[in-house]
Design a protein around this motif. Structure first.
Motif, PDB file in Angstrom:
ATOM      1  N   GLY A 142       0.817  -1.223   0.000  1.00 31.25           N
ATOM      2  CA  GLY A 142       0.000   0.000   0.000  1.00 31.25           C
ATOM      3  C   GLY A 142       0.843   1.262   0.000  1.00 31.25           C
ATOM      4  N   LEU A 143       1.966   1.227  -0.715  1.00 27.38           N
ATOM      5  CA  LEU A 143       2.848   2.397  -0.776  1.00 27.38           C
ATOM      6  C   LEU A 143       2.945   2.903  -2.214  1.00 27.38           C
ATOM      7  CD1 LEU A 143       5.808   1.101   1.440  1.00 27.38           C
ATOM      8  CD2 LEU A 143       4.175   2.893   2.078  1.00 27.38           C
ATOM      9  N   THR A 144       3.077   4.211  -2.385  1.00 30.26           N
ATOM     10  CA  THR A 144       3.208   4.810  -3.716  1.00 30.26           C
ATOM     11  C   THR A 144       4.561   4.447  -4.336  1.00 30.26           C
ATOM     12  OG1 THR A 144       1.856   6.641  -2.985  1.00 30.26           O
ATOM     13  CG2 THR A 144       3.164   7.011  -4.965  1.00 30.26           C
ATOM     14  N   HIS A 145       4.547   4.126  -5.622  1.00 30.34           N
ATOM     15  CA  HIS A 145       5.768   3.815  -6.374  1.00 30.34           C
ATOM     16  C   HIS A 145       6.293   5.105  -7.002  1.00 30.34           C
ATOM     17  CE1 HIS A 145       7.432   1.738 -10.293  1.00 30.34           C
ATOM     18  NE2 HIS A 145       8.391   2.273  -9.582  1.00 30.34           N
ATOM     19  N   VAL A 146       7.514   5.486  -6.649  1.00 27.64           N
ATOM     20  CA  VAL A 146       8.121   6.696  -7.209  1.00 27.64           C
ATOM     21  C   VAL A 146       9.398   6.311  -7.954  1.00 27.64           C
ATOM     22  CG1 VAL A 146       9.182   8.928  -6.660  1.00 27.64           C
ATOM     23  CG2 VAL A 146       7.191   8.148  -5.361  1.00 27.64           C
ATOM     24  N   SER A 147       9.398   6.486  -9.281  1.00 29.88           N
ATOM     25  CA  SER A 147      10.554   6.130 -10.108  1.00 29.88           C
ATOM     26  C   SER A 147      11.109   7.386 -10.771  1.00 29.88           C
ATOM     27  CB  SER A 147      10.121   5.116 -11.177  1.00 29.88           C
ATOM     28  OG  SER A 147      10.975   5.188 -12.304  1.00 29.88           O
TER      29      SER A 147
END
Ligand code: AP5
Ligand code: MG
Ligand code: ZN
Length: 213
Positions: free
Chosen positions: A25-30
Motif C-alpha cells: 500500500g505504498l506509492t511507487h516513485v521512479s
C-alpha cells in the motif's frame, strides 16, 4: 515506510516496485519514469534529462534531488513510498537523508536486488514498456497476454531508446562506478537487505516481502 530499491539497470526494480507497492500500500516513485513523463510532455526538465539519458549518463544531482523532493512531499507519499532508481549517487543519498530528517522521517529499508551482469543485458534487450502506465514486460520471460498491448490498461507497448546494447552497457558502467558505493553507505547505516533477483518474478517478490516485513 520509506523503501529504496537498489539494483543495476535491468535488475527488476520497476517490476518489483509495481508488485510491492500494491502489497504494501505504498506509492511507487521512479525517477526514470518521472524523467520520461517530463520528456513526453516536452518540458524544460524533460529536454535537459533527455540529453543525459540518451547517453546512458546520470542527470545532475541538483536537478534530480529537486525533482524527487518535490515528488515525495506530495500527499500520496505522506505515509512513505517505494523509491525506484533514486538515490544513485552518494550525494543524492545524503540529500535524501537530510530532507527526511528535517521532516522527522527516515529511510526504513534498502532492498538490493542482486542479478548477474550477463542476465541484465538479456533483460534490457527484450524489454517492452506500457506507454500509459509504465508496466514492464519481456518478450521471453514476461510477455503480455496480447502482443503489443498492456495487460493492465491496454496501453501501447514500446521499447526504450536507452535499451540499445551500446547505451545499456554504458548504463551498467555508470551503475558500477557511481551507484555501487551506496551499498557501503546503507550497510553502515544498518538498512541494507538483499534479495536474489535471478529467480522468477513472483519468487523475487515473495522473498522481498519476507525481508521487508
Ligand atoms: P531508470 O529508468 O531508472 O533505468 P535503470 O536504472 O537503468 O533501470 P531499468 O529501468 O532499466 O531497470 P529495472 O531495474 O527497473 O528493470 P525492470 O523491472 O524494467 O533510469 C533511466 C535513466 O534516467 C538513467 O540512465 C539516468 O539517465 C536517468 N536517471 C534515473 N534516475 C536517476 C537518478 N537518481 N539520478 C540521475 N539520473 C537518473 O526489468 C527489466 C526487464 O527484465 C523487463 O523486461 C522485465 O520484464 C524483466 N524482468 C524483471 N524481473 C525479471 C525476473 N525476475 N526474471 C526475468 N525477467 C525479469
Ligand atoms: Mg525501471
Ligand atoms: Zn499499461
Amino acid at each position: 515506510m520509506y523503501i529504496i530499491l537498489l539494483g543495476a539497470p535491468g535488475a527488476g526494480k520497476g517490476t518489483q516496485a509495481e508488485i510491492l507497492s500494491k502489497e504494501l500500500g505504498l506509492t511507487h516513485v521512479s525517477t526514470g519514469d518521472l524523467f520520461r513523463e517530463a520528456q513526453a510532455k516536452g518540458t524544460e526538465l524533460g529536454l535537459l534529462a533527455k540529453s543525459y539519458m540518451e547517453k546512458g549518463a546520470l542527470v545532475p544531482d541538483e536537478v534530480t534531488v529537486r525533482m524527487i523532493l518535490e515528488r515525495i512531499a506530495a500527499a500520496d507519499c505522506a505515509q512513505g513510498c517505494i523509491l525506484d532508481g533514486f538515490p544513485r549517487t552518494l550525494g543524492q543519498a545524503r540529500a535524501l537523508d537530510e530532507a527526511l530528517l528535517s521532516l522527522g522521517k527516515q529511510i526504513d529499508r534498502v532492498l538490493y536486488i542482486k542479478v548477474p551482469s550477463d542476465e541484465l543485458l538479456r533483460r534490457l534487450s527484450g524489454r517492452w514498456l506500457c506507454r500509459k502506465c509504465q508496466t514492464p514486460y519481456h518478450t521471453i520471460t514476461n510477455p503480455p497476454r496480447v502482443a503489443g498491448r498492456c495487460d493492465r490498461c491496454d496501453g501501447e507497448l514500446y521499447q526504450r531508446a536507452d535499451d540499445t546494447l551500446e547505451t545499456a552497457q554504458k548504463r551498467l558502467e555508470v551503475y558500477f562506478a557511481q551507484t555501487m558505493p551506496l551499498m557501503g553507505y546503507y550497510t553502515e547505516a544498518g538498512k541494507l537487505v538483499e534479495v536474489d533477483g535471478n529467480q522468477a518474478i513472483q519468487k523475487v517478490a515473495e522473498d522481498s516481502l519476507a525481508v521487508l516485513r
